[in-house]
Design a protein around this motif. Sequence first.
Motif, PDB file in Angstrom:
ATOM      1  N   SER A   1      -2.242  -9.049 -12.171  1.00 41.93           N
ATOM      2  CA  SER A   1      -1.376  -8.226 -12.707  1.00 41.93           C
ATOM      3  C   SER A   1      -1.437  -6.890 -12.077  1.00 41.93           C
ATOM      4  O   SER A   1      -0.518  -6.207 -11.713  1.00 41.93           O
ATOM      5  N   GLU A   2      -2.334  -6.508 -11.726  1.00 41.45           N
ATOM      6  CA  GLU A   2      -2.750  -5.247 -10.966  1.00 41.45           C
ATOM      7  C   GLU A   2      -2.051  -5.190  -9.576  1.00 41.45           C
ATOM      8  O   GLU A   2      -1.507  -4.322  -9.197  1.00 41.45           O
ATOM      9  N   LEU A   3      -2.069  -6.491  -8.802  1.00 39.49           N
ATOM     10  CA  LEU A   3      -1.592  -6.475  -7.573  1.00 39.49           C
ATOM     11  C   LEU A   3       0.064  -6.525  -7.554  1.00 39.49           C
ATOM     12  O   LEU A   3       0.429  -5.799  -6.854  1.00 39.49           O
ATOM     13  N   LEU A   4       0.395  -7.058  -8.623  1.00 39.86           N
ATOM     14  CA  LEU A   4       2.115  -7.003  -8.815  1.00 39.86           C
ATOM     15  C   LEU A   4       2.412  -5.432  -9.145  1.00 39.86           C
ATOM     16  O   LEU A   4       3.416  -5.050  -8.742  1.00 39.86           O
ATOM     17  N   LYS A   5       1.563  -4.969 -10.244  1.00 43.55           N
ATOM     18  CA  LYS A   5       2.022  -3.550 -10.450  1.00 43.55           C
ATOM     19  C   LYS A   5       2.219  -2.631  -9.368  1.00 43.55           C
ATOM     20  O   LYS A   5       3.093  -1.681  -9.530  1.00 43.55           O
ATOM     21  N   ILE A   6       1.288  -2.666  -8.424  1.00 39.81           N
ATOM     22  CA  ILE A   6       1.266  -1.573  -7.363  1.00 39.81           C
ATOM     23  C   ILE A   6       2.078  -2.325  -6.178  1.00 39.81           C
ATOM     24  O   ILE A   6       2.103  -1.611  -4.890  1.00 39.81           O
TER      25      ILE A   6
ATOM     26  N   ALA B   1      -4.063  -1.566  -2.143  1.00 39.48           N
ATOM     27  CA  ALA B   1      -4.829  -1.385  -3.474  1.00 39.48           C
ATOM     28  C   ALA B   1      -5.820  -0.077  -3.166  1.00 39.48           C
ATOM     29  O   ALA B   1      -6.182   0.492  -4.251  1.00 39.48           O
ATOM     30  N   LEU B   2      -6.053   0.136  -2.013  1.00 39.43           N
ATOM     31  CA  LEU B   2      -6.863   1.411  -1.841  1.00 39.43           C
ATOM     32  C   LEU B   2      -6.212   2.659  -2.031  1.00 39.43           C
ATOM     33  O   LEU B   2      -6.990   3.445  -2.390  1.00 39.43           O
ATOM     34  N   SER B   3      -4.868   2.736  -1.973  1.00 36.54           N
ATOM     35  CA  SER B   3      -4.143   3.915  -2.402  1.00 36.54           C
ATOM     36  C   SER B   3      -4.077   4.201  -4.025  1.00 36.54           C
ATOM     37  O   SER B   3      -3.603   5.134  -4.200  1.00 36.54           O
ATOM     38  N   PHE B   4      -4.595   3.339  -4.634  1.00 30.41           N
ATOM     39  CA  PHE B   4      -4.524   3.459  -6.435  1.00 30.41           C
ATOM     40  C   PHE B   4      -6.003   3.338  -6.650  1.00 30.41           C
ATOM     41  O   PHE B   4      -6.410   2.339  -6.680  1.00 30.41           O
ATOM     42  N   SER B   5      -6.375   4.570  -7.370  1.00 32.53           N
ATOM     43  CA  SER B   5      -7.948   4.593  -7.657  1.00 32.53           C
ATOM     44  C   SER B   5      -8.082   3.584  -8.801  1.00 32.53           C
ATOM     45  O   SER B   5      -9.224   2.965  -8.767  1.00 32.53           O
ATOM     46  N   ASP B   6      -7.163   3.290  -9.675  1.00 31.94           N
ATOM     47  CA  ASP B   6      -7.648   2.560 -10.923  1.00 31.94           C
ATOM     48  C   ASP B   6      -7.809   0.799 -10.527  1.00 31.94           C
ATOM     49  O   ASP B   6      -8.652   0.268 -10.719  1.00 31.94           O
ATOM     50  N   THR B   7      -6.735   0.594  -9.680  1.00 34.82           N
ATOM     51  CA  THR B   7      -6.657  -0.922  -9.085  1.00 34.82           C
ATOM     52  C   THR B   7      -7.912  -0.870  -8.254  1.00 34.82           C
ATOM     53  O   THR B   7      -8.777  -1.840  -8.420  1.00 34.82           O
ATOM     54  N   ARG B   8      -8.244  -0.058  -7.316  1.00 32.63           N
ATOM     55  CA  ARG B   8      -9.482  -0.206  -6.338  1.00 32.63           C
ATOM     56  C   ARG B   8     -10.654  -0.177  -7.050  1.00 32.63           C
ATOM     57  O   ARG B   8     -11.693  -0.916  -6.686  1.00 32.63           O
ATOM     58  N   ASN B   9     -10.779   0.647  -8.173  1.00 32.20           N
ATOM     59  CA  ASN B   9     -12.113   0.611  -8.821  1.00 32.20           C
ATOM     60  C   ASN B   9     -12.259  -0.528  -9.497  1.00 32.20           C
ATOM     61  O   ASN B   9     -13.352  -1.121  -9.947  1.00 32.20           O
ATOM     62  N   PHE B  10     -11.191  -1.061 -10.188  1.00 22.84           N
ATOM     63  CA  PHE B  10     -11.257  -2.399 -10.817  1.00 22.84           C
ATOM     64  C   PHE B  10     -11.652  -3.475 -10.078  1.00 22.84           C
ATOM     65  O   PHE B  10     -12.481  -4.267 -10.438  1.00 22.84           O
ATOM     66  N   LEU B  11     -11.129  -3.673  -8.822  1.00 21.62           N
ATOM     67  CA  LEU B  11     -11.509  -4.561  -7.929  1.00 21.62           C
ATOM     68  C   LEU B  11     -12.971  -4.334  -7.537  1.00 21.62           C
ATOM     69  O   LEU B  11     -13.788  -5.446  -7.407  1.00 21.62           O
TER      70      LEU B  11
ATOM     71  N   GLY C   1     -14.720  -3.790   1.179  1.00 23.44           N
ATOM     72  CA  GLY C   1     -16.051  -4.115   1.183  1.00 23.44           C
ATOM     73  C   GLY C   1     -17.120  -2.806   1.132  1.00 23.44           C
ATOM     74  O   GLY C   1     -18.100  -3.087   0.867  1.00 23.44           O
ATOM     75  N   MET C   2     -16.743  -1.775   1.868  1.00 23.28           N
ATOM     76  CA  MET C   2     -17.453  -0.664   2.030  1.00 23.28           C
ATOM     77  C   MET C   2     -17.654   0.201   0.396  1.00 23.28           C
ATOM     78  O   MET C   2     -18.654   0.471   0.359  1.00 23.28           O
ATOM     79  N   LEU C   3     -16.639   0.149  -0.299  1.00 31.22           N
ATOM     80  CA  LEU C   3     -16.647   0.245  -1.864  1.00 31.22           C
ATOM     81  C   LEU C   3     -17.824  -0.520  -2.471  1.00 31.22           C
ATOM     82  O   LEU C   3     -18.522  -0.041  -3.253  1.00 31.22           O
ATOM     83  N   VAL C   4     -17.864  -1.730  -2.168  1.00 33.31           N
ATOM     84  CA  VAL C   4     -18.571  -2.740  -2.746  1.00 33.31           C
ATOM     85  C   VAL C   4     -20.280  -2.350  -2.500  1.00 33.31           C
ATOM     86  O   VAL C   4     -21.060  -2.189  -3.335  1.00 33.31           O
ATOM     87  N   ALA C   5     -20.275  -2.352  -1.205  1.00 33.85           N
ATOM     88  CA  ALA C   5     -21.649  -1.897  -0.653  1.00 33.85           C
ATOM     89  C   ALA C   5     -22.022  -0.568  -1.127  1.00 33.85           C
ATOM     90  O   ALA C   5     -23.163  -0.515  -1.513  1.00 33.85           O
TER      91      ALA C   5
END
Length: 213
Positions: free
Chosen positions: A13-18, A46-56, A85-89
């Motif tokens: 849903s997030e990927l379709l939304k953005i 997804a990196l351009s959308f804070s809500d999506t990237r934070n969810f991932l 990957g860097m966000l997760v690390a």
Amino acid sequence: MIFDSNVAKKTASELLKIDAIKLQPKNPFTWASGWKSPIYCDNRIALSFSDTRNFLKEQFATIVKNNYADVEVIAGVATGAIGIGMLVADALDLPFIYIRPEAKKHGRQNQIEGIVPEGRKVLVIEDLISTGKSSLLAVEALKKCNAEVMGMIAIFSYGFQVASDNFENARVKLTTLSNYENLIELGKDEGSISNDLVDTLKSWREDPANWGI
């Protein structure tokens, strides 16, 4: 293998939304391989959308905590998985490296950027799995430096049988947040994907190399 069915639908849903996932059956995309496709997935958006990237990021971090608690290094596959990957690390307070498809032709001629994780436990992060070939090249590079590859986690997979075979043959465990089946199921439930388009998407996935020829 998907991480969780509810997470899989939410991810789709997030990927379709953005518009990270685009569906164009009447004007197919052409992949680098030459395949014609009614779908294109660009998870870097997804990196351009804070809500999506934070969810991932949060879902990846949960997978790591629940299944790879003793991981020592997070590795991203260049270029699509460097950002996530860097966000997760960072969320896990772990070292981060990224891996090119091949070594640079100049300078230090690195294939792995960062401190080479010789003898350390590494979890690989990928943004998208198609055939798995390029993703597994990163695994090979890590194994050449004697790193212990614990597995790979990715945002989305097209679910090709060839990818399953490639990962099985390489003995690499793959977990994804979402996949092609969940995308179709979500689209049908929401009414955003018509029955005709569902048939098109299914026929493409059965024989992507010859679809649209």
